[in-house]
Design a protein around this motif. Structure first.
Motif, PDB file in Angstrom:
ATOM      1  N   CYS A   1     -22.619  27.684  39.450  1.00  0.00           N
ATOM      2  CA  CYS A   1     -22.471  28.765  40.436  1.00  0.00           C
ATOM      3  C   CYS A   1     -22.741  28.190  41.819  1.00  0.00           C
ATOM      4  CB  CYS A   1     -23.435  29.913  40.126  1.00  0.00           C
ATOM      5  SG  CYS A   1     -23.442  31.230  41.364  1.00  0.00           S
ATOM      6  N   ASP A   2     -21.773  28.287  42.694  1.00  0.00           N
ATOM      7  CA  ASP A   2     -21.926  27.753  44.046  1.00  0.00           C
ATOM      8  C   ASP A   2     -22.697  28.689  44.959  1.00  0.00           C
ATOM      9  OD1 ASP A   2     -20.516  25.468  43.402  1.00  0.00           O
ATOM     10  OD2 ASP A   2     -18.579  26.395  43.881  1.00  0.00           O
ATOM     11  N   GLY A   3     -23.011  29.884  44.466  1.00  0.00           N
ATOM     12  CA  GLY A   3     -23.749  30.840  45.274  1.00  0.00           C
ATOM     13  C   GLY A   3     -25.103  31.156  44.690  1.00  0.00           C
TER      14      GLY A   3
ATOM     15  N   CYS B   1     -23.747  37.381  36.949  1.00  0.00           N
ATOM     16  CA  CYS B   1     -23.020  37.501  38.223  1.00  0.00           C
ATOM     17  C   CYS B   1     -23.349  36.322  39.132  1.00  0.00           C
ATOM     18  CB  CYS B   1     -23.398  38.810  38.912  1.00  0.00           C
ATOM     19  SG  CYS B   1     -22.574  39.064  40.506  1.00  0.00           S
ATOM     20  N   CYS B   2     -22.305  35.632  39.531  1.00  0.00           N
ATOM     21  CA  CYS B   2     -22.441  34.544  40.503  1.00  0.00           C
ATOM     22  C   CYS B   2     -21.827  35.040  41.811  1.00  0.00           C
ATOM     23  CB  CYS B   2     -21.722  33.286  40.011  1.00  0.00           C
ATOM     24  SG  CYS B   2     -21.663  31.948  41.233  1.00  0.00           S
ATOM     25  N   SER B   3     -22.663  35.306  42.805  1.00  0.00           N
ATOM     26  CA  SER B   3     -22.193  35.865  44.079  1.00  0.00           C
ATOM     27  C   SER B   3     -22.483  34.902  45.223  1.00  0.00           C
ATOM     28  CB  SER B   3     -22.878  37.206  44.353  1.00  0.00           C
ATOM     29  OG  SER B   3     -24.271  37.029  44.511  1.00  0.00           O
ATOM     30  N   PRO B   4     -21.793  35.086  46.359  1.00  0.00           N
ATOM     31  CA  PRO B   4     -22.013  34.192  47.506  1.00  0.00           C
ATOM     32  C   PRO B   4     -23.420  34.303  48.087  1.00  0.00           C
ATOM     33  CG  PRO B   4     -19.970  35.423  47.727  1.00  0.00           C
ATOM     34  CD  PRO B   4     -20.720  36.050  46.599  1.00  0.00           C
ATOM     35  N   GLY B   5     -24.059  35.429  47.891  1.00  0.00           N
ATOM     36  CA  GLY B   5     -25.392  35.626  48.459  1.00  0.00           C
ATOM     37  C   GLY B   5     -25.352  36.513  49.691  1.00  0.00           C
TER      38      GLY B   5
ATOM     39  N   ALA C   1     -24.596  34.823  53.142  1.00  0.00           N
ATOM     40  CA  ALA C   1     -23.189  34.474  53.363  1.00  0.00           C
ATOM     41  C   ALA C   1     -22.370  35.718  53.686  1.00  0.00           C
ATOM     42  CB  ALA C   1     -22.626  33.777  52.131  1.00  0.00           C
ATOM     43  N   ILE C   2     -22.635  36.825  52.978  1.00  0.00           N
ATOM     44  CA  ILE C   2     -21.878  38.057  53.203  1.00  0.00           C
ATOM     45  C   ILE C   2     -22.136  38.587  54.609  1.00  0.00           C
ATOM     46  CG2 ILE C   2     -21.608  40.454  52.468  1.00  0.00           C
ATOM     47  CD1 ILE C   2     -22.169  39.534  49.622  1.00  0.00           C
ATOM     48  N   ARG C   3     -23.381  38.509  55.075  1.00  0.00           N
ATOM     49  CA  ARG C   3     -23.685  38.961  56.436  1.00  0.00           C
ATOM     50  C   ARG C   3     -22.913  38.160  57.476  1.00  0.00           C
ATOM     51  NH1 ARG C   3     -29.089  39.648  54.419  1.00  0.00           N
ATOM     52  NH2 ARG C   3     -29.632  37.534  55.105  1.00  0.00           N
TER      53      ARG C   3
ATOM     54  N   THR D   1      -7.933  39.463  59.013  1.00  0.00           N
ATOM     55  CA  THR D   1      -8.713  40.298  59.927  1.00  0.00           C
ATOM     56  C   THR D   1     -10.127  40.528  59.400  1.00  0.00           C
ATOM     57  OG1 THR D   1      -7.765  42.283  58.906  1.00  0.00           O
ATOM     58  CG2 THR D   1      -6.719  41.484  60.914  1.00  0.00           C
ATOM     59  N   CYS D   2     -10.500  39.818  58.347  1.00  0.00           N
ATOM     60  CA  CYS D   2     -11.834  39.940  57.759  1.00  0.00           C
ATOM     61  C   CYS D   2     -12.459  38.564  57.620  1.00  0.00           C
ATOM     62  CB  CYS D   2     -11.759  40.600  56.374  1.00  0.00           C
ATOM     63  SG  CYS D   2     -11.234  42.329  56.385  1.00  0.00           S
ATOM     64  N   GLY D   3     -13.776  38.525  57.695  1.00  0.00           N
ATOM     65  CA  GLY D   3     -14.469  37.272  57.471  1.00  0.00           C
ATOM     66  C   GLY D   3     -14.538  36.950  55.988  1.00  0.00           C
TER      67      GLY D   3
END
Length: 434
Positions: A136-138, A153-157, A160-162, A193-195
């Protein structure tokens, strides 16, 4: 070690109808027609299930797991003795367990689908549900996943989302919300148009919803706010509910009172162009410029259009004739401001060092009178008043020739209009004997 992995790969590849896609997505299908039933392993296997097996790339973290049943496990399966039976919702697959005397019980597509339906909380934070033996890279475990306990669940964190959300402004400006393009959207998706990653795109509202939302935003705009999703950053104040149209998560980011006061003190550039700072969502009959008002970009200066300025200029002739210039009273003036000599609002006055007074004749033609001419007129009026006074006095002197002074206490006869009247004086008085 490499030799052992190659041998494991050859053994798995020997399975007659087992394929190896390049993803971790499990695809299992139960055949119902008898003609479609064909073995997936050796001729001694009696299973009637067609199964697609996924392989997993090997990493240093999963090396030990590969040594035993990795292919089976990567497909959410379990290796059991070959004499054992799998449950009704699992398929039996031979040849992918390390022990040749074992079979792999793999869940069906229906089971995997039921797991995916419980993955929403992980997907909402842009995560992926996968086996915990996969790299998992996150961050692990910030949300839950359906299925077995080793499916996590492997999430970006959150950090990162902020950072992604900071680059969502273009989407927010068009009333959109940034989300995974795999999720449903009432309107069209807009990319770039999104990060964040490319699959995180802007979901735009439908035309009908957008119009309804904008109509419900006026309460927010009145307080110098902007309607946006409450998970985004509110840089000028705090979120307030009930002032925006659309879903409940769409709230008004409005500045505090002191912030608005600070903005209002820096409006001179707008006022000197006869404009007013307003919310960009409000209509403007002229032109708007966001560079003339302090605060966010949606706070713009609405200035009169060229046609309005031209109409005002039609009444500027008195000022121009006197060598003045019509301008806003907040603008520096080398002379002084004179009223009623310019067209337009009261804040538009004539700036001049010395100005003549303009009067309008009954025919509407403007005539200019200098100060000296005004003084001459006043002198003439004064002279006329003196002459009238002298004339009256002269007339009175001639009239007084018929008078005679009578002492106090004496009687005299005064000729009235119709009869004589005897009067006793109490003071000295002049009697007219005419």
């Amino acid at each position: 070690m490499k030799v052992f992995l190659i041998i494991a790969y050859v053994i798995v590849s020997a399975a007659s109808d087992v394929t190896y896609p390049a993803t971790n997505t499990l695809q299992t299908e139960q055949s119902t027609a008898g003609a479609a039933n064909k073995p997936i392993t050796s001729t001694t296997t009696t299973t009637t299930t067609t199964t697609t097996i996924a392989t997993t790339q090997l990493t240093t973290q999963t090396t030990k797991a590969v040594l035993k049943d990795q292919v089976c496990i990567s497909n959410y399966g379990n290796c059991v003795p070959e004499e054992s039976s799998c449950t009704n919702d699992h398929s039996k697959v031979n040849g992918i367990c390390t022990d040749k005397k074992e079979i792999c019980c793999i869940p069906s597509q229906a089971v995997v689908k039921s797991w995916a339906e419980k993955d929403e909380s992980c997907e909402n934070i842009y995560g992926t549900c996968q086996l915990d033996t996969v790299t998992c890279d996150g961050v692990w475990g910030e949300a839950t996943c359906g299925g077995p306990v080793n499916r996590k669940c492997c999430s970006p964190g959150a950090k990162a989302i902020r950072s992604w959300i900071k680059n969502d402004d273009q989407c927010l400006e068009v009333l959109g919300v940034c989300q995974l393009a795999t999720k449903s959207c009432e309107g069209p998706f807009q990319s770039k148009t999104c990060g964040g990653p490319a699959q995180r795109q802007c979901c735009l509202p439908s035309a009908e919803n957008k119009k309804a939302w904008e109509e419900g935003d006026m309460g927010c705009h009145t307080d110098w706010g902007i309607c946006q999703w409450d998970h985004s950053s509110c840089g000028y104040g705090n979120f307030t509910a009930g002032k925006c149209g659309g879903p409940k998560t769409r709230k008004c980011c409005e500045p505090d009172e002191q912030t608005v006061t600070d903005w209002n003190t820096l409006e001179e550039d707008c006022h000197t162009t006869f404009g007013d700072c307003q919310h960009a969502a409000h209509s403007c009959n002229g032109t708007t410029d966001s560079n003339l008002c302090d605060g966010p970009d949606y706070r713009v200066c609405c200035t009169p259009g060229p046609s309005v300025i031209a109409l005002w200029s039609n009444d500027d002739q008195p000022c121009l004739t006197g060598g003045g210039k019509c301008q806003h009273i907040d603008t520096d003036c080398n002379g002084k401001y004179h009223e009623n000599m310019c067209g337009g609002p009261n804040s538009r006055k004539c700036c001049a060092t010395d100005i003549s007074v303009n009067v309008h004749s009954t025919t509407g033609v403007t005539r200019k009178l200098s100060k000296s001419a005004i003084l001459l007129i006043l002198a003439g009026i004064l002279l006329i008043m003196v002459l009238v006074t002298v004339t009256v006095m002269v007339s009175k002197k001639g009239y007084c020739s018929h008078y005679k002074r009578v002492s106090e206490g004496q009687w005299y006869t005064r000729n009235g209009d119709t009869e004589e009247e005897s009067v006793k004086l109490t003071t000295e008085h002049e009697i007219n004997y005419a």
